[in-house]
Design a protein around this motif. Structure first.
Motif, mmCIF file in Angstrom:
data_model
loop_
_atom_site.group_PDB
_atom_site.id
_atom_site.type_symbol
_atom_site.label_atom_id
_atom_site.label_comp_id
_atom_site.label_asym_id
_atom_site.label_seq_id
_atom_site.Cartn_x
_atom_site.Cartn_y
_atom_site.Cartn_z
ATOM 1 N N ARG A 167 -10.897 2.925 6.916
ATOM 2 C CA ARG A 167 -9.467 3.972 5.617
ATOM 3 C C ARG A 167 -8.123 3.090 6.593
ATOM 4 N N MET B 20 -7.023 0.312 5.373
ATOM 5 C CA MET B 20 -6.198 0.691 4.183
ATOM 6 C C MET B 20 -5.049 1.473 4.237
ATOM 7 N N LEU B 21 -4.826 1.969 5.485
ATOM 8 C CA LEU B 21 -3.211 2.755 5.368
ATOM 9 C C LEU B 21 -2.334 2.343 6.345
ATOM 10 N N ASN B 22 -2.956 1.003 7.371
ATOM 11 C CA ASN B 22 -1.783 0.302 8.063
ATOM 12 C C ASN B 22 -1.395 -1.380 7.129
ATOM 13 N N ASN C 238 -0.741 -4.370 4.759
ATOM 14 C CA ASN C 238 -0.453 -4.513 3.241
ATOM 15 C C ASN C 238 -1.586 -4.753 2.190
ATOM 16 N N TYR D 281 -8.200 1.071 -2.274
ATOM 17 C CA TYR D 281 -7.177 1.135 -1.990
ATOM 18 C C TYR D 281 -6.207 1.718 -1.582
ATOM 19 N N PRO D 282 -5.151 1.853 -3.283
ATOM 20 C CA PRO D 282 -4.279 2.237 -3.726
ATOM 21 C C PRO D 282 -5.144 3.879 -3.440
ATOM 22 N N ARG E 289 -4.502 5.762 -0.078
ATOM 23 C CA ARG E 289 -2.774 5.657 0.609
ATOM 24 C C ARG E 289 -1.843 6.747 -0.621
ATOM 25 N N ALA F 25 -2.994 9.827 1.041
ATOM 26 C CA ALA F 25 -2.468 9.748 2.517
ATOM 27 C C ALA F 25 -0.654 10.522 2.233
ATOM 28 N N ASP F 26 -0.466 9.898 1.072
ATOM 29 C CA ASP F 26 1.286 10.284 1.020
ATOM 30 C C ASP F 26 1.787 11.433 0.023
#
Length: 199
Positions: A119, A122-124, A126, A177-178, A181, A184-185
């Protein structure tokens, strides 16, 4: 949940070093979601225990003693013999290549399957860097599997399980992954598509 031994088609016999009035557990997650798994309990008598289970098909299960967990691959009509020490598990005879391999594979690639670490990547990272990490890890896992000295002694059901595990490691995390992300936003209203070349 308990089961009548007459109905069982899998038996796990074992010994526990320095055991007191303890118990050993077998956990089988039939639905792979961690919700209401079957749990079988065996009290330890004189350092020995026996676990039985009615298996519908080959499955991965966990033998649990105190804070120790051993993953095992069970197939109908298996009979395993396990030895539990203070901080480790071992098998009491040769010929259990599926479980020897699973133990080695799980230990060697423990970091690859760590959900918190994945995780974080995935967040950090590219998408290109993340996919490259997954690709390299999948390659190493497959090389370890294919070059295993007792590869030919692994059962066909176990080979299918390992190959699917490695395949899912790559594609499952790539497609997550997408979504991770995006979740999280809160400002992101749509999930970004993966590059077509990766699918």
């Amino acid at each position: 949940m308990s089961f009548s031994y007459a109905q069982n088609n899998v038996t796990i016999n074992g010994t526990v070093k320095n055991a007191g009035n303890d118990s050993v557990y077998l956990k089988v997650d039939k639905y792979f979601i961690g919700d209401k798994p079957d749990v079988v309990k065996s009290a330890i008598h004189g350092g020995n225990f026996t676990l039985g289970y009615k298996l519908d098909r080959s499955r991965v299960a966990e033998i649990i003693y105190k804070n120790q967990i051993l993953k095992v691959f069970l197939e109908p009509h298996n009979e395993l013999n396990v030895e539990i020490n203070d901080s480790s598990f071992s098998f009491r005879e040769k010929g259990m290549e599926n479980d020897y391999f699973l133990m080695e594979f799980s230990e060697k690639f423990k970091k690859d399957y760590d959900t918190a670490s994945l995780r974080e990547h995935m967040l950090n990272d590219n998408i290109d860097a993340f996919e490259m990490m997954l690709f390299d890890s999948r390659k190493k896992q497959m090389e370890f599997y294919k070059s295993y000295p007792h590869y030919n002694d692994l059962t066909s059901a176990f080979k299918s399980y390992i190959e699917n595990t490695i395949k899912y490691y790559y594609y499952g995390n790539l497609f997550s992954y997408p979504i991770i992300r995006g979740n999280a936003d809160r400002s992101v209203m749509t999930v970004a598509a993966l590059p077509a070349v990766m699918i």
